[in-house]
Scaffold this active site. Sequence first.
Site, PDB file in Angstrom:
ATOM      1  N   CYS A   1      -8.067  -1.440   3.327  1.00 15.25           N
ATOM      2  CA  CYS A   1      -8.494  -2.645   4.027  1.00 15.25           C
ATOM      3  C   CYS A   1      -9.487  -2.263   5.111  1.00 15.25           C
ATOM      4  O   CYS A   1      -9.172  -1.426   5.965  1.00 15.25           O
ATOM      5  CB  CYS A   1      -7.298  -3.377   4.651  1.00 15.25           C
TER       6      CYS A   1
ATOM      7  N   HIS B   1       0.863  -1.178   0.000  1.00 16.34           N
ATOM      8  CA  HIS B   1       0.000   0.000   0.000  1.00 16.34           C
ATOM      9  C   HIS B   1       0.899   1.228   0.000  1.00 16.34           C
ATOM     10  O   HIS B   1       2.059   1.167   0.415  1.00 16.34           O
ATOM     11  CB  HIS B   1      -0.938  -0.029   1.202  1.00 16.34           C
TER      12      HIS B   1
END
Length: 280
Positions: free
Chosen positions: A236, A205
């Site tokens: 997430c 990420h």
Amino acid sequence: MHIKICEVGPRDGLQNHVKAVGTADKITMIDTLSTCGFYSIETTSFVSPKWVPKMADAPDVMAGIARPPHTKYIVLTPNVTGFERAVVHNPDAIVIFPACSEQFCNRNLNATKRQAFDRFASVAKLAYDHNIPIKGSLSCAGYCPYAGDIAPSVVADDVQRLLDMGCAEIGLADTVGKMTADVSKSVLDRVLKYVSAEKLSGHFHDTDNLALSNVEVYIQAGVTLFDSAVLGLGGCPFANGAEGNLNTRKLIQYLCDNAHTTDVCLDTLAHAEARIRTFV
């Protein structure tokens, strides 16, 4: 070096998107991305609709996509029930996704770490029996939003557990985008004592703009497979602070600028991005 890319936008990108994307648009998204030359596309997740309602249409998505032969179509299967729902759609591989952190297993899988690995071992056995390749994706492979730093020895032990289950690929994930290049190097130095670089992939990420520095560390170690998401989609729902995935265009441009090659066509990707922007 030739780099293979797994496009995770349709699954990791959409599961935490601000609005739900309809099934027809998901199919359009995947079919459009299929024209770009990706090694694989993470298509959907056969998780409980109760926990991740945006993936409730997984069977319809798998049934509706075109699936040209040059790309592998992979799905997440969190448990035996998920695998049984997925296997009828003939995925090219399944993903099991334990975490290196006890706390993250509790948040993401509603299980202890031991329970999570036991559960995934059952899924892996079924996949092996069906001759379906298994990717083991380790969340928090160096840093956890709840537990903080994860020791490289813990990551290496968990990699060995996944190898023992028969995983053909081990993905190491920076779940919240907080890992520095130094942390990645420490993790890889330990993990590569147990597994070859050819079996590893990286998933980053880009919360703190650290993703590309981690990619470079992995490439220097011999890793040639990376996840990324079109338009930098992602996040997430069970990880505080997780922003989008590494943007696919940003990754490919970086690879081109550093004399690496990939099968993904940037011009075709630009057309895909424009079409996908109309519904995300």
